[in-house]
Design an enzyme around this catalytic site. Structure first.
Site, mmCIF file in Angstrom:
data_model
loop_
_atom_site.group_PDB
_atom_site.id
_atom_site.type_symbol
_atom_site.label_atom_id
_atom_site.label_comp_id
_atom_site.label_asym_id
_atom_site.label_seq_id
_atom_site.Cartn_x
_atom_site.Cartn_y
_atom_site.Cartn_z
ATOM 1 C CG ASP A 43 41.810 44.322 40.361
ATOM 2 O OD1 ASP A 43 41.625 44.773 39.302
ATOM 3 O OD2 ASP A 43 41.619 44.678 41.338
ATOM 4 C CB CYS A 59 42.784 49.194 35.659
ATOM 5 S SG CYS A 59 44.337 48.515 35.387
ATOM 6 C CD GLN A 110 41.865 49.146 43.361
ATOM 7 O OE1 GLN A 110 41.936 50.115 42.567
ATOM 8 N NE2 GLN A 110 41.575 48.100 42.891
ATOM 9 C CG ASP A 161 50.161 40.678 43.909
ATOM 10 O OD1 ASP A 161 49.055 41.410 43.795
ATOM 11 O OD2 ASP A 161 51.227 41.250 43.731
ATOM 12 C CE1 TYR A 214 47.406 39.132 36.824
ATOM 13 C CE2 TYR A 214 45.461 37.940 37.043
ATOM 14 C CZ TYR A 214 46.513 38.409 36.377
ATOM 15 O OH TYR A 214 46.833 37.665 35.082
HETATM 16 C C1 LIG Z 1 45.324 46.264 39.839
HETATM 17 S S1 LIG Z 1 46.258 45.558 40.993
HETATM 18 C C2 LIG Z 1 44.942 44.908 41.874
HETATM 19 C C3 LIG Z 1 45.156 44.520 43.573
HETATM 20 C C4 LIG Z 1 43.914 44.119 44.370
HETATM 21 N N1 LIG Z 1 42.945 43.210 43.815
HETATM 22 C C5 LIG Z 1 43.576 45.343 45.054
HETATM 23 O O1 LIG Z 1 41.898 45.733 44.364
HETATM 24 O O2 LIG Z 1 43.869 45.888 45.687
HETATM 25 C C6 LIG Z 1 46.984 44.351 40.465
HETATM 26 C C7 LIG Z 1 47.875 43.626 41.090
HETATM 27 O O3 LIG Z 1 48.466 42.480 40.234
HETATM 28 C C8 LIG Z 1 50.025 42.044 40.653
HETATM 29 N N2 LIG Z 1 50.307 41.370 39.588
HETATM 30 C C9 LIG Z 1 51.076 41.844 38.496
HETATM 31 N N3 LIG Z 1 51.313 40.690 37.734
HETATM 32 C C10 LIG Z 1 50.827 39.658 38.271
HETATM 33 C C11 LIG Z 1 50.629 38.405 37.770
HETATM 34 N N4 LIG Z 1 51.175 37.986 36.625
HETATM 35 N N5 LIG Z 1 50.209 37.262 38.637
HETATM 36 C C12 LIG Z 1 49.837 37.799 39.963
HETATM 37 N N6 LIG Z 1 49.670 39.129 40.161
HETATM 38 C C13 LIG Z 1 50.349 39.788 39.578
HETATM 39 C C14 LIG Z 1 50.297 43.275 41.123
HETATM 40 O O4 LIG Z 1 51.205 43.419 41.979
HETATM 41 C C15 LIG Z 1 49.021 44.047 41.858
HETATM 42 O O5 LIG Z 1 49.120 44.047 43.064
#
Ligand SMILES: C[S@@+](CC[C@H](N)C(=O)[O-])C[C@H]1O[C@@H](n2cnc3c(N)ncnc32)[C@H](O)[C@@H]1O
Length: 486
Positions: free
Chosen positions: A416, A443, A318, A368, A347
């Site tokens: 998330d 978000c 973040q 992830d 995620y």
């Molecule tokens: C908003 S970030 C949240 C990361 C973490 N929770 C944080 O607070 O740092 C969303 C994450 O979802 C991952 N992502 C995107 N599509 C996904 C999927 N289908 N399944 C799992 N992860 C995914 C991205 O790589 C990214 O790291």
């Protein structure tokens, strides 16, 4: 253009009325207004849209005016005519909003990322609650009226928060420019200072620019698709002060690398990790597929709520460390975990949420899609002495149903997701598994509203807590606490 009233502080602002339902669209055929590019007309701004732009109606046609604020009367100048809307710029503000302030960044409005810097901070926080309310109103999930929309948690000092600067490099005349593109163009604006950036990121960025001036590393030329150096990424750890630098180049070739590294060592000792990312594509995406470690440490270390995280150059973290700590505390409080719980951190990025609570639950699994993030997550569990958490590479919508099918049933799930929200398959799995404890960090209020239409079939939404992760921008983040209906 003349739209600053040189008011750094608003004097008095009338109490913001609660979110009002917009009048229903009439089914009567409307007469299309005739309008031309460059045409000017007075326009009263009714509200802000999801990108922070002012919205008014010219002869009943919705008109977006970036930079205009609710209750202002502007002279709008049409810049774009689309079948269902108009876009206009401010020619002049006739009546100012009491919420208008002078932006700290002179180029706010010229480049992206400063959508609301001209608006009083409390008004920004109110706007973020309104945006969520507007999005939910549009989707009208059942039970909409039943949940509380809590006031946005803001920052005491809503500047200097961004821990990462990710800037393209170009030549402007004979000078090296490092900054952001003008909105809608490929014209770079050299940025000596940015009020929302952590000062260390700008210090290092400007220091590297000065070093580059003394060397002859070919700078990327977009039109000719030639040169070497495309972008510079600088990330600082709020905790340790360490700075990680990544140079994005068109190929592996990096002339004068030794001289560059030596100069960074001498002039910028806070830089502890130097990397190269190779992006041969002519694309607006900054990162290419391959990252090479060049010098110093492989990682920088960040600390969030007492846990340590080693960050590789590409790892998602973040952007606002102070608010991240608050976001996680709020989200985990909403989950209300116990020592027997099996938790899914979906995620997960580098595992920050799951690692934060691993010692309070029975077991954590997370996932992830980015392999580097998962490598960081599993290394970070060890770094914090955690033995009951494991992270996997894969899609949430694929892995979670598989775990459930194999008998690993979660008691608690925290999701998330990126702006696209939850995949339909994952929503179905959540509806099947019905975890008792469920929290959604969103978000993007539009995809949240879409997902709620499904989720409220089995859950009540107890509250939505908006939290300001990106002051001075229109970006909205919210924590949704669910309770199961049965
Ligand atoms: C908003 S970030 C949240 C990361 C973490 N929770 C944080 O607070 O740092 C969303 C994450 O979802 C991952 N992502 C995107 N599509 C996904 C999927 N289908 N399944 C799992 N992860 C995914 C991205 O790589 C990214 O790291």
């Amino acid at each position: 253009m003349a739209y600053s009233n040189n008011n750094n502080k608003r004097t008095s602002r009338p109490t913001r009325p609660p979110f009002k339902r917009r009048p229903q669209q009439s089914n009567q055929p409307t007469v299309e207004p005739t309008v031309e590019i460059g045409q000017r007309f007075p326009l009263t701004i009714k509200r802000l849209g999801i990108n922070g732009e002012g919205i008014g109606y010219y002869k009943r046609k919705i008109t977006f005016v970036p930079g205009a604020l609710p209750d202002e009367v502007v002279i709008a100048e049409v810049t774009d005519i689309e079948p269902h809307y108009l876009v206009a710029k401010i020619h002049k503000v006739r009546e100012f909003s009491p919420d208008r302030v002078t932006p700290r960044d002179q180029y706010a409005g010229l480049v992206g990322g400063f959508d609301l810097e001209h608006m009083d901070y409390q008004a920004q926080l109110d706007y973020k609650v309104d945006v969520i309310a507007q999005s939910l109103e549009k989707f009208k999930p059942r039970g909409f009226n039943k949940f509380k929309l809590l006031p946005t948690i803001g920052m005491n000092n809503p500047y200097h928060y961004r821990n990462k600067a990710q800037f393209p490099v170009r030549m402007i005349d004979d000078r090296i420019a490092v900054g952001m593109f003008k909105i809608g163009t490929h014209e770079l604006v050299d940025l000596p200072d940015v009020a929302t950036q952590h000062p260390a990121t700008m210090k290092v960025m400007r220091g590297i620019r000065s070093i580059l001036e003394t060397l002859s590393i070919p700078i990327y030329d977009e039109r000719a698709d030639s040169g070497i150096l495309k972008s510079i990424i600088v990330r600082v750890s709020e905790y340790s002060g360490e700075v990680q630098v990544t140079f994005v180049t068109i190929s592996k070739k990096f002339p004068q690398l030794r001289a560059l590294l030596t100069a960074i060592h001498e002039k910028l000792p806070q830089v502890t990790s130097i990397n190269q990312n190779i992006n041969p594509e002519k694309t607006s995406l900054i990162w290419g597929p391959e990252t090479v470690h060049l010098d110093g440490k492989k990682y920088i270390t960040e600390q969030i709520n007492g846990k340590f995280f080693e960050l590789s150059p590409r790892a998602f973290l973040q952007l606002n460390p102070k608010q991240t700590a608050r976001l996680y505390r709020e989200a985990l409080e909403a989950l209300d975990l116990t020592s027997a719980d099996r938790l899914i951190d979906a995620y997960s990025g580098i595992g920050t949420l799951g690692i934060a609570v691993a010692d309070k639950v029975g077991e954590v699994r997370g996932m992830d899609t980015v392999p580097e993030a998962i490598a960081d997550a599993n290394r970070n569990t060890k770094l914090n002495g955690i033995t009951n958490a494991e992270y996997f590479v894969g899609e949430a919508e694929y892995l979670i149903p598989n775990w459930v099918a194999a008998g690993w049933i979660p008691d608690a799930i925290i999701v998330d997701p990126p702006r696209t929200g939850l995949d339909e398959q994952l929503r179905t799995t959540i509806l099947d598994v019905k975890p008792k404890k469920f929290v959604y960090i969103s978000c993007n209020p539009s995809t949240l509203a879409r997902d709620l239409v499904d989720l409220v079939k089995i859950y009540n939404v107890e509250y939505i807590q908006s939290i300001d992760m990106f002051p001075q921008t229109a970006r909205v983040e919210a924590i949704v606490k669910f309770t199961r209906k049965d």
